[in-house]
Motif scaffolding. Structure first.
Motif, short mmCIF file in Angstrom:
data_model
loop_
_atom_site.label_atom_id
_atom_site.label_comp_id
_atom_site.label_asym_id
_atom_site.label_seq_id
_atom_site.Cartn_x
_atom_site.Cartn_y
_atom_site.Cartn_z
N ASP A 9 32.71 45.08 59.60
CA ASP A 9 32.31 45.44 60.97
C ASP A 9 32.40 44.20 61.84
N PRO A 10 33.38 44.16 62.78
CA PRO A 10 33.55 42.96 63.61
C PRO A 10 32.27 42.61 64.38
N LEU A 11 31.57 43.63 64.90
CA LEU A 11 30.36 43.35 65.67
C LEU A 11 29.29 42.73 64.78
N ALA A 12 29.21 43.23 63.54
CA ALA A 12 28.22 42.67 62.61
C ALA A 12 28.54 41.23 62.29
N VAL A 13 29.84 40.94 62.18
CA VAL A 13 30.26 39.56 61.88
C VAL A 13 29.87 38.63 63.01
N ILE A 14 30.09 39.12 64.27
CA ILE A 14 29.80 38.29 65.45
C ILE A 14 28.31 38.02 65.58
N THR A 15 27.49 39.06 65.32
CA THR A 15 26.06 38.93 65.54
C THR A 15 25.31 38.39 64.33
N ALA A 16 26.00 38.16 63.23
CA ALA A 16 25.34 37.65 62.03
C ALA A 16 24.84 36.24 62.27
N PRO A 17 23.68 35.89 61.74
CA PRO A 17 23.17 34.52 61.89
C PRO A 17 24.06 33.55 61.13
N PRO A 18 24.10 32.30 61.57
CA PRO A 18 24.93 31.30 60.90
C PRO A 18 24.48 31.11 59.45
N ALA A 19 25.45 30.75 58.61
CA ALA A 19 25.11 30.45 57.22
C ALA A 19 24.27 29.19 57.15
N ASN A 20 23.40 29.11 56.14
CA ASN A 20 22.54 27.94 55.94
C ASN A 20 21.70 27.59 57.18
N GLU A 21 21.24 28.62 57.91
CA GLU A 21 20.43 28.40 59.15
C GLU A 21 19.06 27.86 58.77
N THR A 22 18.67 26.77 59.44
CA THR A 22 17.35 26.19 59.18
C THR A 22 16.28 27.02 59.89
N ALA A 23 15.03 26.76 59.54
CA ALA A 23 13.92 27.49 60.16
C ALA A 23 13.83 27.20 61.65
N GLU A 24 14.08 25.92 62.03
CA GLU A 24 14.04 25.57 63.45
C GLU A 24 15.16 26.27 64.22
N GLU A 25 16.36 26.30 63.61
CA GLU A 25 17.49 26.95 64.27
C GLU A 25 17.25 28.45 64.40
N ARG A 26 16.66 29.02 63.36
CA ARG A 26 16.37 30.45 63.43
C ARG A 26 15.37 30.78 64.55
N ALA A 27 14.32 29.93 64.66
CA ALA A 27 13.31 30.15 65.71
C ALA A 27 13.94 30.05 67.10
N ALA A 28 14.83 29.05 67.28
CA ALA A 28 15.50 28.88 68.57
C ALA A 28 16.40 30.09 68.88
N ARG A 29 17.13 30.54 67.83
CA ARG A 29 18.02 31.70 68.02
C ARG A 29 17.23 32.95 68.40
N GLU A 30 16.15 33.19 67.72
CA GLU A 30 15.34 34.38 68.00
C GLU A 30 14.72 34.32 69.40
N GLU A 31 14.39 33.09 69.81
CA GLU A 31 13.85 32.94 71.17
C GLU A 31 14.91 33.28 72.22
N ARG A 32 16.17 32.81 71.94
CA ARG A 32 17.26 33.12 72.87
C ARG A 32 17.54 34.63 72.91
N GLU A 33 17.51 35.23 71.72
CA GLU A 33 17.76 36.67 71.65
C GLU A 33 16.66 37.47 72.37
#
Length: 470
Positions: A9-33
């Motif tokens: 699924d191309p859309l799923a690939v685009i919206t998938a979180p980056p591999a090896n995402e750190t906890a800080e990066e995940r928190a920042a991403r979720e805040e942006r989303e």
């Protein structure tokens, strides 16, 4: 929670979180989303509100009141509000006292100016004084009346300030004095206010003004009331004096219908406890220089409540350029033609007959392509004044040659003018359409209420037809 993304699924690939995402990066991403979702929700809400507002506007019936100045547009609007917005009408009743007192005091000051001109020997501006006119027998009492009524000049200034005048538009606020000879030569200029100023006055706190204390806009309301009450007997003496009436006739000073009505009610209007009646409010006159807009809740016998917006636009020549934007998507035009003015000239242009000016305006309305699908309603207004003129001996055909040898009677004149206005609809409309014509006297609330009921039901039926409901 673990999400599994489908690699196909191309859309799923685009919206998938980056591999090896750190906890800080995940928190920042979720805040942006979360912020992106908030913005998206706000846009969706704005679009929904816009759709709802558009839907509401589509259900609104827009009525445009047209006609020359002093044709009765504002009085017609008052009748609509008195019948279909009665609660607000009652709340505003006491506030109309300021406008009515202004009409009364201004009329007295115009009369005083005319008497002062005559006593001082100021000639008429546009012609040589007729030597055959006998001198008027002014007495010392006439001069004393002028002095005792002098404080009303300051009251006029104060009332103008209450109604929203700029300081330069008002007379000096002194409680006495007379205009200079130079000022006396100048014809009285009609006072006007912005419609929002008038609305502010009417929507002021709903207290009986006769019981209010202190100052409003720098004006002592009790002082104004006391001066008017104290001048009551002198105002009556001035208005009922035979020599004063002759002065007005000689100087061709024609007070408007509202002023004449209020002068005839002087003892009642100058009482300290005076509260305006419905008839007083209908007679009150105050020129506004922009568009008055009122929303009413209307309904027929079988349908629910419906929003109407009624626009009252200025009728003087300088204001007619503002009419055009209001022609767009208007459901009905109520055009007022004062038929008693067949022997009068426009204030703005004394070369033009007022009835002829109404025909010119009506032709322009009928010819407008913007109004092709608009319901046309005409009020042949001021039939009460027409009847009085004819009863006084005025011959219509002397001022309206096309009337010919028809009977010099109110009914015959109304029938003739009704047909002439209807013929204009047939000749000038882009497409065939009906026109509803009503003889009216909009200062008579009882007969006007019957007319408005018929007008309301007719407009509602037309609106439903165009909405494919019937």
């Amino acid at each position: 929670m673990v999400f599994h993304h489908d690699a196909t699924d191309p859309l799923a690939v685009i919206t998938a979180p980056p591999a090896n995402e750190t906890a800080e990066e995940r928190a920042a991403r979720e805040e942006r989303e979360a912020e992106a979702q908030r913005i998206s929700d706000a846009i969706d809400a704005e679009i929904h509100a816009d759709k709802m507002a558009r839907k509401k506007r589509e259900g609104v019936v827009k009525i445009l009141l047209l006609g020359q100045s002093e044709s009765g547009k504002s009085t017609t609007l008052k009748n609509f509000r008195m019948k279909y917005a009665h609660d607000k009408w009652i709340e505003e009743r006491a506030s109309w006292r300021t406008v009515i007192h202004f009409n009364l005091v201004r009329a007295i000051n115009i009369i005083l100016d005319a008497v002062q001109q005559e006593i001082s020997g100021v000639p008429l501006e546009d012609e040589v004084q007729d030597p055959s006119l006998r001198p008027l027998a002014f007495t010392n009492e006439h001069r004393r009346l002028g002095l005792r009524l002098g404080p009303l000049r300051g009251v006029e200034s104060d009332l103008k300030r209450l109604l929203g005048a700029n300081p330069t538009e008002s007379r000096p606020s002194s409680r006495g004095g007379s205009p200079s000879p130079t000022d006396a030569l100048k014809p009285p200029q009609e006072f006007s206010v912005r419609s929002w100023n008038l609305r502010n006055v009417l929507q002021a706190p709903r207290l009986d003004r006769s019981k209010r204390t202190g100052k409003q806009d720098g004006v002592d309301l009790n002082d104004v009331t006391e001066v008017i009450a104290g001048c009551k007997d002198d105002m009556v003496a001035l208005w009922t004096d035979g020599i004063v009436r002759e002065v007005l006739s000689r100087r061709r000073i024609k007070l408007d219908d509202s002023a004449t009505f209020f002068l005839g009610q002087l003892p009642r209007l100058s009482d300290r406890g005076y509260v305006p009646t419905d008839e007083d409010i209908l007679r009150a006159r105050l020129r506004t220089v922009d568009i008055q807009e009122h929303e009413l809740q209307m309904g027929g016998d079988s349908d629910g409540r419906q929003n109407w917006i009624i626009y009252d636009v200025g009728g003087s020549r300088t204001q007619r350029a503002a009419w055009l934007p209001y022609f767009d998507q208007v459901n009905a035009v109520i055009f007022l033609a004062p038929i008693s003015c067949f022997d009068e000239k426009l204030t703005e242009d004394p070369r033009v007959n007022r009835l002829e000016d109404s025909f010119i305006l009506w032709k322009a309305v009928c010819s407008s392509k913007l109004l092709t699908n608009t319901t046309l309603i005409m009020f042949l207004n001021k039939i009460d004044l027409l009847e009085k003129k004819i009863a006084s001996g005025v011959v219509v055909k002397q001022h309206l040659p096309s009337y010919g040898d028809r009977p010099n009677e109110t009914g015959a004149v109304v029938k003739y003018l009704r047909q002439k206005f209807k013929d204009t609809v047939k000749q000038c409309s882009p497409e065939p359409r009906a026109c509803h014509v009503y003889p009216t006297s909009v200062t008579d609330p009882k007969t006007t209420a019957v007319t408005l009921l018929s007008v309301r039901d007719g407009i509602l039926r037309e609106h439903l037809k165009r909405a494919n409901f019937v």
